[in-house]
Motif scaffolding. Structure first.
Motif, short mmCIF file in Angstrom:
data_model
loop_
_atom_site.label_atom_id
_atom_site.label_comp_id
_atom_site.label_asym_id
_atom_site.label_seq_id
_atom_site.Cartn_x
_atom_site.Cartn_y
_atom_site.Cartn_z
N ARG A 54 0.86 -1.17 0.00
CA ARG A 54 0.00 0.00 0.00
C ARG A 54 0.90 1.23 0.00
NH1 ARG A 54 -4.05 1.76 4.84
NH2 ARG A 54 -4.63 3.76 3.98
N VAL A 55 0.81 2.04 -1.03
CA VAL A 55 1.56 3.29 -1.09
C VAL A 55 0.81 4.31 -0.24
CG1 VAL A 55 2.39 5.15 -2.58
CG2 VAL A 55 2.42 2.79 -3.40
N LEU A 56 1.53 4.90 0.70
CA LEU A 56 0.91 5.88 1.59
C LEU A 56 1.05 7.27 1.00
CD1 LEU A 56 2.30 4.48 4.96
CD2 LEU A 56 0.11 3.98 3.86
N ARG A 57 -0.02 8.05 1.07
CA ARG A 57 0.02 9.44 0.60
C ARG A 57 1.03 10.22 1.43
NH1 ARG A 57 -5.26 9.17 2.19
NH2 ARG A 57 -4.78 10.89 3.59
N ASP A 58 1.57 11.28 0.87
CA ASP A 58 2.55 12.10 1.58
C ASP A 58 1.99 12.69 2.87
OD1 ASP A 58 4.54 11.60 -0.23
OD2 ASP A 58 4.40 13.54 -1.23
N ASP A 59 0.70 13.00 2.88
CA ASP A 59 0.11 13.62 4.07
C ASP A 59 -0.48 12.59 5.04
OD1 ASP A 59 -2.03 12.84 2.50
OD2 ASP A 59 -3.14 14.72 2.74
N TYR A 60 -0.28 11.31 4.76
CA TYR A 60 -0.84 10.26 5.62
C TYR A 60 -0.12 10.26 6.97
CZ TYR A 60 -2.94 5.91 7.04
OH TYR A 60 -3.66 4.96 7.72
N ARG A 61 -0.89 10.24 8.04
CA ARG A 61 -0.33 10.20 9.40
C ARG A 61 -0.15 8.74 9.80
NH1 ARG A 61 -1.60 15.60 12.12
NH2 ARG A 61 -2.16 16.80 10.29
N LEU A 62 1.08 8.37 10.05
CA LEU A 62 1.43 6.96 10.24
C LEU A 62 0.68 6.28 11.37
CD1 LEU A 62 5.24 7.05 9.60
CD2 LEU A 62 3.41 6.45 8.06
N LEU A 63 0.34 6.99 12.41
CA LEU A 63 -0.36 6.36 13.52
C LEU A 63 -1.82 6.05 13.19
CD1 LEU A 63 1.20 8.09 16.65
CD2 LEU A 63 1.76 5.91 15.59
N HIS A 64 -2.24 6.37 11.98
CA HIS A 64 -3.59 6.02 11.52
C HIS A 64 -3.63 4.67 10.82
CE1 HIS A 64 -5.05 10.46 11.45
NE2 HIS A 64 -4.80 10.02 12.66
N LEU A 65 -2.46 4.03 10.66
CA LEU A 65 -2.44 2.70 10.05
C LEU A 65 -3.27 1.74 10.90
CD1 LEU A 65 1.27 2.23 8.95
CD2 LEU A 65 -0.72 2.30 7.47
N GLN A 66 -4.03 0.89 10.23
CA GLN A 66 -4.87 -0.08 10.92
C GLN A 66 -4.53 -1.48 10.42
OE1 GLN A 66 -8.94 1.05 10.35
NE2 GLN A 66 -8.64 3.07 11.19
N ASN A 67 -5.03 -2.49 11.11
CA ASN A 67 -4.80 -3.88 10.70
C ASN A 67 -5.24 -4.06 9.26
OD1 ASN A 67 -3.66 -4.85 13.05
ND2 ASN A 67 -5.63 -5.26 13.96
N PRO A 68 -4.55 -4.86 8.48
CA PRO A 68 -3.37 -5.66 8.85
C PRO A 68 -2.07 -4.88 8.72
CG PRO A 68 -3.94 -6.15 6.60
CD PRO A 68 -4.97 -5.14 7.10
N TRP A 69 -2.12 -3.63 8.28
CA TRP A 69 -0.92 -2.87 7.95
C TRP A 69 -0.04 -2.61 9.16
CZ3 TRP A 69 -0.16 -3.36 3.10
CH2 TRP A 69 -1.25 -3.48 2.24
N VAL A 70 -0.60 -2.54 10.36
CA VAL A 70 0.24 -2.29 11.53
C VAL A 70 1.19 -3.45 11.78
CG1 VAL A 70 -1.34 -0.70 12.67
CG2 VAL A 70 -1.56 -3.14 13.09
N LYS A 71 0.93 -4.61 11.19
CA LYS A 71 1.81 -5.76 11.35
C LYS A 71 2.80 -5.89 10.19
CE LYS A 71 -1.61 -8.07 14.03
NZ LYS A 71 -2.31 -9.21 14.45
N GLY A 72 2.74 -4.96 9.26
CA GLY A 72 3.62 -5.01 8.10
C GLY A 72 4.91 -4.24 8.35
N LYS A 73 5.62 -3.98 7.27
CA LYS A 73 6.87 -3.23 7.30
C LYS A 73 6.72 -2.01 6.41
CE LYS A 73 9.84 -7.10 8.29
NZ LYS A 73 11.14 -7.70 8.06
N LEU A 74 7.47 -0.98 6.75
CA LEU A 74 7.47 0.24 5.95
C LEU A 74 8.76 0.32 5.16
CD1 LEU A 74 6.10 2.79 8.55
CD2 LEU A 74 4.85 1.68 6.70
#
Length: 94
Positions: A54-74
């Motif tokens: 998942r490509v994150l937008r430049d203005d995306y606030r990282l602490l808004h990531l939700q499952n399953p992405w919180v278990k992934g890698k950046l």
């Protein structure tokens, strides 16, 4: 060290990672590559979990990531190499 707050955006993480990479290249005398501010827009932050990216937008606030992405890698990646995790494996953990 990176301190992530509820206001930290993807763009802030990308810029910090690239600046740190530049410093290490210079410190170690590797001769490159280094990137100037105008090139920072060529990079994006990607959340990867298994075969999904998942490509994150430049203005995306990282602490808004939700499952399953919180278990992934950046990964910080060039925009022209968005599928690198799938084709090359994990090479640039952030």
């Amino acid at each position: 060290m990176l301190h992530v707050t509820p206001k930290t955006t993807s763009r802030e993480v990308i810029d910090l990672v690239i600046m740190q990479l530049n410093k290490e290249v210079i410190r170690k005398g590797l001769g490159g590559p280094t990137y100037v501010d105008s090139q920072l827009q060529n990079f994006c932050l990607v959340a990867v979990i298994g075969p999904r990216e998942r490509v994150l937008r430049d203005d995306y606030r990282l602490l808004h990531l939700q499952n399953p992405w919180v278990k992934g890698k950046l990964f910080v990646r060039t925009k022209d190499n968005l599928l690198a995790a799938l084709t090359q494996g994990e090479t640039a953990d952030v």
